[in-house]
Every structure is written in C-alpha cells, then in structure tokens.
Design a protein around this motif. Structure first.
Motif, PDB file in Angstrom:
ATOM      1  N   ILE A 227      -7.235 -27.961 -34.660  1.00  0.00           N
ATOM      2  CA  ILE A 227      -7.404 -29.005 -35.671  1.00  0.00           C
ATOM      3  C   ILE A 227      -8.107 -28.483 -36.918  1.00  0.00           C
ATOM      4  O   ILE A 227      -7.783 -28.891 -38.043  1.00  0.00           O
ATOM      5  N   THR A 228      -9.077 -27.573 -36.757  1.00  0.00           N
ATOM      6  CA  THR A 228      -9.785 -27.072 -37.950  1.00  0.00           C
ATOM      7  C   THR A 228      -8.880 -26.218 -38.837  1.00  0.00           C
ATOM      8  O   THR A 228      -8.857 -26.427 -40.053  1.00  0.00           O
ATOM      9  N   ALA A 233      -5.458 -26.032 -43.665  1.00  0.00           N
ATOM     10  CA  ALA A 233      -4.154 -25.739 -44.266  1.00  0.00           C
ATOM     11  C   ALA A 233      -3.713 -26.842 -45.213  1.00  0.00           C
ATOM     12  O   ALA A 233      -2.925 -26.603 -46.135  1.00  0.00           O
ATOM     13  N   LEU A 234      -4.200 -28.067 -44.988  1.00  0.00           N
ATOM     14  CA  LEU A 234      -3.846 -29.179 -45.873  1.00  0.00           C
ATOM     15  C   LEU A 234      -4.428 -28.955 -47.263  1.00  0.00           C
ATOM     16  O   LEU A 234      -3.747 -29.138 -48.273  1.00  0.00           O
ATOM     17  N   ARG A 235      -5.687 -28.572 -47.281  1.00  0.00           N
ATOM     18  CA  ARG A 235      -6.340 -28.142 -48.529  1.00  0.00           C
ATOM     19  C   ARG A 235      -7.695 -27.552 -48.168  1.00  0.00           C
ATOM     20  O   ARG A 235      -8.292 -27.922 -47.139  1.00  0.00           O
ATOM     21  N   SER A 295      -4.867 -37.330 -47.979  1.00  0.00           N
ATOM     22  CA  SER A 295      -5.537 -38.487 -47.375  1.00  0.00           C
ATOM     23  C   SER A 295      -4.613 -39.200 -46.408  1.00  0.00           C
ATOM     24  O   SER A 295      -5.026 -39.615 -45.316  1.00  0.00           O
ATOM     25  N   PHE A 296      -3.331 -39.337 -46.782  1.00  0.00           N
ATOM     26  CA  PHE A 296      -2.366 -39.997 -45.906  1.00  0.00           C
ATOM     27  C   PHE A 296      -2.150 -39.179 -44.632  1.00  0.00           C
ATOM     28  O   PHE A 296      -2.049 -39.734 -43.537  1.00  0.00           O
ATOM     29  N   THR A 297      -2.093 -37.862 -44.768  1.00  0.00           N
ATOM     30  CA  THR A 297      -1.912 -36.990 -43.602  1.00  0.00           C
ATOM     31  C   THR A 297      -3.101 -37.093 -42.658  1.00  0.00           C
ATOM     32  O   THR A 297      -2.936 -37.139 -41.431  1.00  0.00           O
ATOM     33  N   ILE A 358       1.046 -22.977 -39.275  1.00  0.00           N
ATOM     34  CA  ILE A 358       0.108 -23.788 -38.506  1.00  0.00           C
ATOM     35  C   ILE A 358       0.631 -25.213 -38.358  1.00  0.00           C
ATOM     36  O   ILE A 358       0.381 -25.886 -37.356  1.00  0.00           O
ATOM     37  N   MET A 359       1.425 -25.677 -39.322  1.00  0.00           N
ATOM     38  CA  MET A 359       1.933 -27.042 -39.259  1.00  0.00           C
ATOM     39  C   MET A 359       2.909 -27.252 -38.115  1.00  0.00           C
ATOM     40  O   MET A 359       3.201 -28.379 -37.725  1.00  0.00           O
ATOM     41  N   SER A 360       3.407 -26.150 -37.535  1.00  0.00           N
ATOM     42  CA  SER A 360       4.355 -26.287 -36.427  1.00  0.00           C
ATOM     43  C   SER A 360       3.697 -26.888 -35.183  1.00  0.00           C
ATOM     44  O   SER A 360       4.391 -27.433 -34.320  1.00  0.00           O
ATOM     45  N   VAL A 361       2.363 -26.826 -35.091  1.00  0.00           N
ATOM     46  CA  VAL A 361       1.705 -27.376 -33.895  1.00  0.00           C
ATOM     47  C   VAL A 361       1.902 -28.885 -33.801  1.00  0.00           C
ATOM     48  O   VAL A 361       1.962 -29.433 -32.700  1.00  0.00           O
ATOM     49  N   SER A 362       2.019 -29.560 -34.949  1.00  0.00           N
ATOM     50  CA  SER A 362       2.224 -31.016 -34.885  1.00  0.00           C
ATOM     51  C   SER A 362       3.623 -31.338 -34.368  1.00  0.00           C
ATOM     52  O   SER A 362       3.806 -32.320 -33.638  1.00  0.00           O
ATOM     53  N   TRP A 363       4.631 -30.520 -34.727  1.00  0.00           N
ATOM     54  CA  TRP A 363       5.969 -30.712 -34.176  1.00  0.00           C
ATOM     55  C   TRP A 363       5.979 -30.470 -32.677  1.00  0.00           C
ATOM     56  O   TRP A 363       6.612 -31.212 -31.915  1.00  0.00           O
TER      57      TRP A 363
END
Length: 392
Positions: A227-228, A233-235, A295-297, A358-363
């Motif tokens: 999660i960290t 990675a988001l910002r 913020s939405f993410t 890193i975003m692939s973990v949510s998929w």
C-alpha cells in the motif's frame, strides 16, 4: 469484585493484542523503509509478510496440539515468550535472513497468542457476555491498524524502524510479567486432532466458504502489503501525508468491522458477503482503470478497505453457522486460511512488482476477489436450492 478484576484482565489481554497486532501490520506501513535498511527491493521485503503469515497458518495448530496438556495461562506465556524471542532476533541480529527468521518466529507466537487469548477471555467474561468480551481482543487488532500502522510510520520518520520493535518488545515484556502474575491457571479444552479438522474440509459448503476466505484475503494482501509504494506511485507524499492516509485506511477498516454486523443482521449473511466482495472487486478495478484525481483514487482505496473488513466479520458468522457444534475448529480453520491468503497475496504482489507496474497489484486483487465472488454466488445458490428442496 471478581467480575471487575476479570474485566481488568480482559483489558490487559486487549492491550497485548494491540501490541501483537501492531507487530504484524506495522511492516505494511514501513515496507519501503525496511527494504532500504536491509538493502533489498520492496518486492523482496514484502516476503516478510508471506513468512509471517505462513508461519502463523501452519505453526499455530501444530503448537496448539503439541501443548494441549498445558493450562491456558502457560500456553499464553509460551506464546508471548516465542513472540519476544522473535523481537529479540529482529533487534539483535543484522541482515535480511535473520529478519526473515524473526518474522517466522513472531508469526507462530502471534497465532498461538490469538487462539489462546480468545479462549481465556471467554472464560474470564461474566455469563452471557462472552461474545462482547472476545470482541475486545478483535478490537485490539483493529486498533493496531488504526493507530499502530500510522504511528509506526511517524516513529520511523523521526528515528528508525527498529525503534518501533524496541517499544513493542518493552511493553510486551511488561504484559508477559502481568500475565504471569495476574492470570489464574485455567484448564483448556483439548484441541481437536488435525485429522478431525481436515475432515471438515471434505464438506462442499465448508470447502467453498474457506475458499472464499482464501481468495478474498489474497486480494486484500496483494494490495495491502504494497500500500505504501502504491500510494507513493499516485503522487509523492510527505511522511505526514502518508501517515494521515494510513490512519484514514485504519478508520475505514474499523468502520467496515462495525458495518459487517449491522448489514448481516438486516440483509442476511449471504447478501452482505456477496455485496462486500462486489464492492471490493469494483473499487480495486477502478483504482487502476480510472484517470481521475488522486483524491478520488484514495477514496476508492478507502471504500475497498471498508468493504474488505465488512467481509471479514460477516464471514466469521457464516463459518460458524456451517458447523455450529464445531465452531472452535471452524474459526481456527478460517484463521489459517486468512493467513494463507495473506502469504500468497504478498508473494504474488512481490512477483508482480518485479515484472510490471505497481498499479498491477490492484488488478490482481480485483481478480482474486472476483474468483471468491463467483464461488459465493454458486455456493449460496446451491444452498438455497437445497433449502427449497427440503421445504418441499
């Protein structure tokens, strides 16, 4: 007066459960710091969570069976001793290999503590209030997510990550001394043989329910472990911002736990479980696919955390209802499948991080929970058909 004394003993066990829970979950909030300190990648450091969870899932039932002749106070003291030994390895022996060994030892100690603390708390509670008393132990672990993880991040930023374990070790030692002095010797019920526990897995409805637990917690772990770096990675975030988001996720988890009982009472267990898994799947899928604001993410991630903990509590009710006469065995099996899910999720997430974004973990998390959702729909559908057939 005796009831008041027992209440204090229950609160003492709740505080220790907070410390034990923090030792398990705090790694999630400081994974990047631990990785840098140990000289390994974040993906490699994530396997510390795999080792902890596997040790808890496999080692706990073995130790419980091996120590069945001990009274429950001695079992609790043994669990705390094992846990403190793991803390000592963490602090005294440098290098990633020893850190991995310490997580294995702490995983076993944590698992034995949880099982024994629930049993002792039920005996210390006044008649008719066992469930409420046992929920205190669960609250200790929930509080470790709400407060322990963000506080751990703050302490790491101010000092270093080992400081957290010095604090956990010191207060856990005080807790061990308090247990030795204040808890009476309590005879325990001999745990069911492993063969009897495995025999329950042959029942299709139980196998399906435990499969749901397994895949949901794969989905939870694959995201929560990393999660960290996912948030980073988001910002880019300051340490204060990161701690604030982790605190918000802890609050979301606490709300989810409360929401599970509320919805299960009003909508029923099947609808609550299916609804929570559907929300988890959708929110995680949107995390990677949406091009909305940061913020939405983050709101989507909070929605996922809330629904995940809604599932956790409701699934406990569901598991017990499948074999009421063997509720203790069922909860133990469910706990093992939770930890196995944690282990597999952390492992899969580490592999994914090494090979893609890193975003692939949510998929991956969404896919695992979608599998659990399909199992639930089929399982509850068959259960309804069987019920209608019996009614006719």
């Amino acid at each position: 007066m005796n009831i008041m004394n027992n209440n204090w003993k229950i609160y003492m066990l709740t505080m220790i459960s907070f410390l034990i829970g923090t030792s398990q979950f705090v790694i999630v909030g400081i994974l990047d710091k631990v990785a840098a300190s140990a000289g390994v990648s974040v993906a490699t450091a994530g396997q510390l969570i795999t080792a902890f969870a596997l040790a808890s899932a496999i080692g706990t039932p073995l130790v419980m069976v091996a120590t069945a002749k001990l009274d429950q106070r001695r079992q609790l003291l043994l669990a705390l001793t094992i846990f403190l030994f793991g803390i000592a390895i963490t602090l005294a022996l440098p290098g990633f290999s020893f850190l991995m060994a310490s997580r294995i030892v702490m995983g076993v100690g944590t698992g034995v503590f949880v099982v024994t603390a629930y049993a002792i708390t039920a005996k210390l509670a006044s008649p008719g209030r066992q469930g409420e008393a046992m929920s205190n132990i669960s609250m200790g672990f929930s509080a470790s997510l709400v407060f322990g993880v963000p506080i751990g991040r703050i302490i790491t930023a101010a000092y270093d990550w080992q400081t957290i374990f010095w604090g956990i070790g010191f207060f856990s030692l005080l807790g061990t001394l308090a247990v030795a002095r204040l808890l009476p010797a309590l005879s325990g019920k001999t745990p069911a043989p492993l063969s009897e526990q495995f025999a329950l897995l042959k029942r299709p409805n139980i196998a399906a329910a435990l499969s749901m637990t397994f895949f949901v917690f794969i989905g939870y772990s694959v995201v929560n472990t990393y999660i960290t770096p996912l948030l980073a990675a988001l910002r880019p975030m300051s340490e204060q911002e990161m701690s604030s988001v982790l605190f918000a996720l802890g609050i979301a988890s606490l709300i989810g736990s409360k929401l599970g009982g509320f919805l299960a009472d009003r909508l029923g267990t099947p609808r609550t479980l299916i609804g929570s898994m559907a929300v988890q799947t959708l929110s995680l899928a949107l995390v990677s696919s949406t091009s909305g604001s940061v913020s939405f993410t983050i709101l989507l991630i909070m929605l996922w955390a809330t629904s995940a903990w809604t599932f956790g509590l409701t699934q406990s009710f569901n598991i017990i209802s499948l074999a009421p006469a063997a509720s203790g065995i069922m909860l133990s099996l469910n706990s093992s499948f939770v930890q196995l899910g944690f282990a597999v999720g952390a492992g899969i997430g580490g592999i994914a991080m090494g090979g893609s974004s890193i975003m692939s973990v949510s998929w991956l998390g969404a896919a695992a929970i979608a599998i659990a959702l399909c199992i639930a729909v089929v399982s509850f559908g068959f259960s309804r058909l069987r019920y209608q057939a019996c009614s006719d």
